[in-house]
Design a protein around this motif. Sequence first.
Motif, PDB file in Angstrom:
ATOM      1  N   ALA A  48     -10.638  18.749  55.605  1.00  0.00           N
ATOM      2  CA  ALA A  48      -9.999  19.641  54.632  1.00  0.00           C
ATOM      3  C   ALA A  48     -11.000  20.213  53.637  1.00  0.00           C
ATOM      4  O   ALA A  48     -10.758  21.276  53.039  1.00  0.00           O
ATOM      5  CB  ALA A  48      -8.888  18.899  53.894  1.00  0.00           C
ATOM      6  N   VAL A  86     -13.885  21.560  54.186  1.00  0.00           N
ATOM      7  CA  VAL A  86     -14.579  22.768  54.646  1.00  0.00           C
ATOM      8  C   VAL A  86     -13.618  23.878  55.055  1.00  0.00           C
ATOM      9  O   VAL A  86     -14.061  25.013  55.277  1.00  0.00           O
ATOM     10  CB  VAL A  86     -15.508  22.431  55.836  1.00  0.00           C
ATOM     11  N   ILE A  87     -12.343  23.584  55.185  1.00  0.00           N
ATOM     12  CA  ILE A  87     -11.405  24.596  55.661  1.00  0.00           C
ATOM     13  C   ILE A  87     -10.984  25.503  54.515  1.00  0.00           C
ATOM     14  O   ILE A  87     -10.445  25.046  53.503  1.00  0.00           O
ATOM     15  CB  ILE A  87     -10.163  23.940  56.300  1.00  0.00           C
ATOM     16  N   ASP A  88     -11.243  26.769  54.669  1.00  0.00           N
ATOM     17  CA  ASP A  88     -10.759  27.803  53.761  1.00  0.00           C
ATOM     18  C   ASP A  88     -10.581  29.074  54.588  1.00  0.00           C
ATOM     19  O   ASP A  88     -10.774  29.072  55.803  1.00  0.00           O
ATOM     20  CB  ASP A  88     -11.710  28.013  52.580  1.00  0.00           C
ATOM     21  N   TRP A  89     -10.229  30.161  53.929  1.00  0.00           N
ATOM     22  CA  TRP A  89      -9.979  31.402  54.662  1.00  0.00           C
ATOM     23  C   TRP A  89     -11.244  31.903  55.356  1.00  0.00           C
ATOM     24  O   TRP A  89     -11.188  32.421  56.470  1.00  0.00           O
ATOM     25  CB  TRP A  89      -9.440  32.459  53.719  1.00  0.00           C
ATOM     26  N   GLN A  90     -12.384  31.754  54.728  1.00  0.00           N
ATOM     27  CA  GLN A  90     -13.630  32.199  55.330  1.00  0.00           C
ATOM     28  C   GLN A  90     -13.950  31.380  56.585  1.00  0.00           C
ATOM     29  O   GLN A  90     -14.428  31.919  57.586  1.00  0.00           O
ATOM     30  CB  GLN A  90     -14.777  32.077  54.324  1.00  0.00           C
ATOM     31  N   PHE A  91     -13.679  30.091  56.530  1.00  0.00           N
ATOM     32  CA  PHE A  91     -13.934  29.225  57.681  1.00  0.00           C
ATOM     33  C   PHE A  91     -13.064  29.627  58.865  1.00  0.00           C
ATOM     34  O   PHE A  91     -13.498  29.561  60.018  1.00  0.00           O
ATOM     35  CB  PHE A  91     -13.673  27.773  57.286  1.00  0.00           C
ATOM     36  N   SER A 101     -11.675  32.698  59.395  1.00  0.00           N
ATOM     37  CA  SER A 101     -11.652  34.133  59.708  1.00  0.00           C
ATOM     38  C   SER A 101     -13.021  34.735  59.967  1.00  0.00           C
ATOM     39  O   SER A 101     -13.118  35.941  60.177  1.00  0.00           O
ATOM     40  CB  SER A 101     -10.975  34.905  58.573  1.00  0.00           C
ATOM     41  N   GLY A 103     -17.789  30.433  60.252  1.00  0.00           N
ATOM     42  CA  GLY A 103     -16.509  29.836  60.598  1.00  0.00           C
ATOM     43  C   GLY A 103     -16.307  29.662  62.084  1.00  0.00           C
ATOM     44  O   GLY A 103     -17.270  29.640  62.869  1.00  0.00           O
ATOM     45  N   GLY A 134     -13.981  19.924  60.359  1.00  0.00           N
ATOM     46  CA  GLY A 134     -13.059  21.037  60.134  1.00  0.00           C
ATOM     47  C   GLY A 134     -12.486  21.567  61.435  1.00  0.00           C
ATOM     48  O   GLY A 134     -11.284  21.860  61.533  1.00  0.00           O
TER      49      GLY A 134
END
Length: 282
Positions: free
Chosen positions: A37, A39-44, A46, A57, A254
């Motif tokens: 969790a 490292v997970i974001d929208w950039q990762f 998309s 990502g 991730g």
Amino acid sequence: MSRDMKEKIGFFVLKLSAFLVILILGIILFDIVIKGAIVIDWQFLSTAPRKGMTEGGIFPAIIGTFYVTMITALLSTPIGIFTAIYLNEYAGKGLLTRFIRMAIRNLSGVPSIVFGLFGVALFVQGMNLGTSILSAGLTLGLMTLPVTITASEEALKTVPDSYRQGSLALGATKWQSIRTNVLPVAVPGMMTGSILGLARAAGETAPILFTGAAFYLPFLPGTLFDQFMALPYHLYIMATQHHAIERVRPIAYGTALVLIVLVIIMNLSAIIIRARFRNKLK
């Protein structure tokens, strides 16, 4: 030792075994969720990987997994369902039918790596499809087919014979009876089995390892005849084969979390579809 005491000991052993399995699974999932969790974001989710997959990502891997799963569904679901209808509704109880069922059950236990090698021989080399999304999807479709057939046939067996006999007594043909009386009742189980098979296929590495998965592609595939990145193979590379494993370990966690969430979503969708069909039938 009395029978009641033996029964209590047996139930205790069963409960203890179930508790240990759930505990170990919970520890593994907790570790993946906590470390993934971060490292997970929208950039990762998309962006494409950069600098030898040490940055960026997993978007191409997500899209590649989606493409392959869709091809798997298009092959395994209709063929599996119609095969189950034939075996349960039309085929007799002769030697040929028993042989077909035995072959299906044996194929269910074949290791996935064998399907991968078969996919190379048939689709990559035999049909000249090359290492591509199409070859990988067809290979996974063959691997999922026995599960789909078995689940669909078991769902058809749960439909009472009175549903068929009542329809036939009113003058309906055999296919009309199956289509209007049998399939609506069996569809929940058939769909559940198909989706669970697809969830397994989405997490397989060995079949796509030889048939189309690529180590590193910073772009999306243009056609079904291109190579692709996939979440399970990407995770395998990041966790075992990367030249800087310690550096990319957070990305591996991730990727593992995204793959687990994808499989859970597919399993939940199977449960929801089954529940909705049951409510309609009620």
